[in-house]
Design a protein around this motif. Structure first.
Motif, PDB file in Angstrom:
ATOM      1  N   ARG A   1      14.528  -5.737  -5.489  1.00 39.43           N
ATOM      2  CA  ARG A   1      13.648  -5.291  -6.397  1.00 39.43           C
ATOM      3  C   ARG A   1      13.377  -5.927  -7.458  1.00 39.43           C
ATOM      4  N   LEU A   2      14.446  -7.267  -7.957  1.00 43.07           N
ATOM      5  CA  LEU A   2      14.398  -8.576  -8.672  1.00 43.07           C
ATOM      6  C   LEU A   2      12.868  -9.762  -7.940  1.00 43.07           C
ATOM      7  N   ALA A   3      13.214  -9.575  -6.255  1.00 45.55           N
ATOM      8  CA  ALA A   3      12.344 -10.780  -5.883  1.00 45.55           C
ATOM      9  C   ALA A   3      10.955 -10.734  -5.876  1.00 45.55           C
ATOM     10  N   ARG A   4      10.984  -8.554  -5.855  1.00 45.63           N
ATOM     11  CA  ARG A   4      10.002  -8.131  -5.567  1.00 45.63           C
ATOM     12  C   ARG A   4       8.564  -8.071  -7.085  1.00 45.63           C
ATOM     13  N   SER A   5       9.380  -7.958  -8.164  1.00 43.57           N
ATOM     14  CA  SER A   5       9.400  -8.125  -9.418  1.00 43.57           C
ATOM     15  C   SER A   5       8.570 -10.039 -10.070  1.00 43.57           C
TER      16      SER A   5
ATOM     17  N   ALA B   1       9.479  -4.370   3.300  1.00 43.14           N
ATOM     18  CA  ALA B   1       9.717  -3.375   1.361  1.00 43.14           C
ATOM     19  C   ALA B   1       8.403  -2.922   1.068  1.00 43.14           C
ATOM     20  N   ARG B   2       7.821  -3.952   1.163  1.00 46.98           N
ATOM     21  CA  ARG B   2       6.584  -3.763   0.828  1.00 46.98           C
ATOM     22  C   ARG B   2       5.510  -2.139   0.666  1.00 46.98           C
ATOM     23  N   SER B   3       5.261  -2.060  -0.188  1.00 51.51           N
ATOM     24  CA  SER B   3       4.717  -0.292   0.425  1.00 51.51           C
ATOM     25  C   SER B   3       3.146  -0.488   1.182  1.00 51.51           C
ATOM     26  N   ALA B   4       2.268   0.951   1.558  1.00 55.42           N
ATOM     27  CA  ALA B   4       1.471   1.066   2.045  1.00 55.42           C
ATOM     28  C   ALA B   4       0.433   0.894   1.509  1.00 55.42           C
ATOM     29  N   ALA B   5      -0.234   0.593   1.806  1.00 56.91           N
ATOM     30  CA  ALA B   5      -1.561   0.321   1.995  1.00 56.91           C
ATOM     31  C   ALA B   5      -1.813   1.871   1.302  1.00 56.91           C
ATOM     32  N   PRO B   6      -2.694   1.648  -0.085  1.00 51.92           N
ATOM     33  CA  PRO B   6      -2.910   3.318  -0.375  1.00 51.92           C
ATOM     34  C   PRO B   6      -4.568   3.773   0.591  1.00 51.92           C
ATOM     35  N   ASP B   7      -5.252   4.384   0.441  1.00 51.44           N
ATOM     36  CA  ASP B   7      -6.562   4.988   1.246  1.00 51.44           C
ATOM     37  C   ASP B   7      -7.376   4.650  -0.059  1.00 51.44           C
ATOM     38  N   PRO B   8      -8.546   4.313   1.039  1.00 53.83           N
ATOM     39  CA  PRO B   8      -8.959   3.413   0.255  1.00 53.83           C
ATOM     40  C   PRO B   8      -9.883   3.942  -1.667  1.00 53.83           C
ATOM     41  N   GLY B   9     -10.210   4.977  -1.204  1.00 48.39           N
ATOM     42  CA  GLY B   9     -10.496   5.952  -2.230  1.00 48.39           C
ATOM     43  C   GLY B   9      -9.752   5.733  -4.149  1.00 48.39           C
ATOM     44  N   VAL B  10      -8.137   6.013  -3.536  1.00 44.19           N
ATOM     45  CA  VAL B  10      -7.421   5.897  -5.292  1.00 44.19           C
ATOM     46  C   VAL B  10      -6.708   4.706  -5.431  1.00 44.19           C
TER      47      VAL B  10
ATOM     48  N   ALA C   1       8.138   5.509  -7.926  1.00 44.84           N
ATOM     49  CA  ALA C   1       7.907   6.519  -7.475  1.00 44.84           C
ATOM     50  C   ALA C   1       6.897   7.291  -7.552  1.00 44.84           C
ATOM     51  N   LEU C   2       5.932   7.175  -8.572  1.00 45.41           N
ATOM     52  CA  LEU C   2       4.071   7.692  -8.979  1.00 45.41           C
ATOM     53  C   LEU C   2       3.277   6.900  -8.420  1.00 45.41           C
ATOM     54  N   LEU C   3       4.072   5.542  -8.799  1.00 45.12           N
ATOM     55  CA  LEU C   3       2.401   4.513  -7.920  1.00 45.12           C
ATOM     56  C   LEU C   3       3.017   4.396  -6.564  1.00 45.12           C
ATOM     57  N   GLU C   4       4.558   4.221  -5.803  1.00 44.20           N
ATOM     58  CA  GLU C   4       4.276   3.520  -4.423  1.00 44.20           C
ATOM     59  C   GLU C   4       4.696   4.418  -3.890  1.00 44.20           C
TER      60      GLU C   4
END
Length: 493
Positions: free
Chosen positions: A50-54, A201-210, A345-348
């Protein structure tokens, strides 16, 4: 603990690269002889990095002139704030002073060794004609190991760090290095060492609409994290940036509430409201102190009766001390760490529904329409201060909603954002006047009770009331400008 701002750029070169003569670059008269240093650094992070990702880097380094604990905040290639703290022999855990500063980035989690970087450094100083150091240039031979995966890497890197020079010097040195075959490096050593695990660790790309909504909200979450050390220290700009990010997050969760589980998103909005309530007294004290101090200075000496400036300074210094202590308690709390974990959790995680661009556009239009309605009701008949304040908040929500679409809509959205900001500023000036008058009234009562002359507070109160009346025509013009058809036409697309 020492705090400094690091301004440096990094470059890589192949095995044939040789450091060119840098004299003549941005006022450089001479280059010092090279000094060789051996540096050994262990970087610590959470299990999920989390530190490096931030944009944080925590290390314990031996060797060099600044051995000890270092916490860097900010992306490589730009200005980074570095906090330095001495390390005791054989110390393996970071000192509490640093833990406090990266608590948001770690989400309250524990940190452990994540990477080790060993560097053989050849360092030179770039000096002006008077022998003043403008920058330091380091040629680094780097060996890195990911202490969890075992992956090893080695590379050659050039760092140019400003001392007393400026950005023009960095530009000139970069041009010379590029001519010699160097290439800019966009990441820090620790990010490079942890690159494989960071990519995983990167989150998957969200759907284009959201994606526009999630990208916007994630950027605001990242503002919270990046400004945590500054906010904890009471830095005015950091407190302001965190407070605005909290408002944007609350607004986004409200405007686009159908994207997430309703109970969780509303609960998070309540927690963000709690956080905003901790930030507000700090920022309000800072702003009001400066506002009233300026107002007193603007008055002729003959209208300032008694120790007005001193009393105002005393009052807000005391208020700020109390508010900052309460903010630090909040930022150090498990409640804040839990808020950030839930926000992650909500955003990722997956959204509760799949939407398209039209769904997002409808909610943006709705936010703008609601702001119009709020302002119309506030201006109907006699001006209502409380209603104007609600209209101001509605226009903030409208502006933040439009900002979500700005990357895709481009200039039309940017123009509407600008117009909304102008209108919001007029509404804000009115609310500032309302709040300032109340503060002045209470200050006058306190002065009277202490046997001091309250005349000046009355003068300042009258000036605030007059300013509010003068702002009304400007407010009406700003309202008309924001509603021009050419400014809003794109909203219907």
């Amino acid at each position: 603990m020492a705090t400094l701002v690091e301004r440096e750029r990094k470059y890589s070169g192949d095995a044939e690269f040789r450091l060119p003569d840098l004299t003549g670059c941005g006022g450089v008269a001479t280059m010092s002889d090279a000094t060789t240093l051996d540096l050994d650094a262990v970087y610590l992070d959470t299990a999920d990095l989390r530190l490096a990702r931030s944009g944080f880097a925590l290390r314990r380094r031996t060797g060099g002139h600044d051995a000890g604990w270092h916490l860097k905040v900010g992306a490589a290639g730009g200005a980074r704030t570095e906090y330095q703290f001495p390390a005791a022999p054989d110390e393996v855990d970071p000192p509490p002073q640093l833990v406090t500063l990266f608590r948001a980035a770690s989400r309250g989690g524990t940190v452990a060794p994540a990477a080790r970087i060993v560097t053989r450094r050849r360092e030179r100083r770039l000096l002006d004609g008077a022998g003043r150091p403008l920058a330091e240039v380091a040629e680094d031979s780097v060996e890195a190991q990911d202490l969890v995966s075992g992956e090893r890497q080695a590379w050659h890197e050039i760092e140019v760090e400003l001392v007393d020079g400026d950005e023009a010097l960095l530009d000139a040195v970069e041009a010379r290095l590029r001519e010699a075959g160097a290439r800019p490096v966009p990441v820090s050593k620790s990010h490079r060492a942890l690159g494989t695990r960071l990519a995983a660790a990167r989150s998957a790309a969200p759907d284009p609409g959201v994606a526009p909504v999630l990208d916007y909200a994630t950027a605001q979450r990242d503002v919270l994290i990046a400004n945590h050390p500054g906010a904890w220290s009471g830095d005015e700009e950091a407190v302001h940036d965190v407070r605005v990010a909290v408002r944007r997050l609350r607004s986004t969760l409200r405007t686009f509430r159908g994207l997430w589980d309703r109970r969780e998103s509303e609960s998070l909005r309540a927690e963000l409201r709690w956080l905003g309530g901790q930030l507000g007294p700090v920022r309000d004290s800072q702003v009001m102190a400066a506002r009233l101090a300026g107002a007193v200075r603007a008055e002729p000496d003959e209208l300032v009766l008694g120790p007005v400036a001193a009393r105002i300074a005393e009052r807000f210094a005391a208020d700020l001390a109390v508010a900052l202590a309460e903010l630090r308690t909040a930022l150090d709390s498990d409640r804040y760490a839990d808020l950030l974990r839930r926000l992650d959790a909500l955003l990722e995680g997956p959204t509760a529904r799949t939407v398209d661009a039209r769904w997002v556009a409808r909610r943006v239009r709705r936010a703008v329409t609601r702001a119009d309605d709020r302002l119309d009701r506030a201006l109907a008949g006699a001006t209502d201060d409380a209603a104007l304040h609600e209209a101001r908040k509605a226009h903030k929500r409208a502006r933040y909603a439009v900002e979500v679409r700005e990357p895709a809509a481009g200039r039309p959205a940017a123009r509407l954002v600008t117009r909304l900001k102008e209108l919001q500023d007029f509404l804000g000036a009115h609310q500032d006047s309302v709040v300032t008058r109340d503060v002045l009234r209470r200050q006058a009562l306190r002065a009277f009770a202490d046997g001091e002359n309250a005349f000046t507070y009355g003068v300042l109160h009258a000036r605030q009331a007059a300013a509010a009346d003068r702002d009304l025509p400007g407010l009406l013009r700003a309202r008309d400008r924001v509603r021009q058809r050419k400014v809003r036409r794109w909203l219907a697309e």
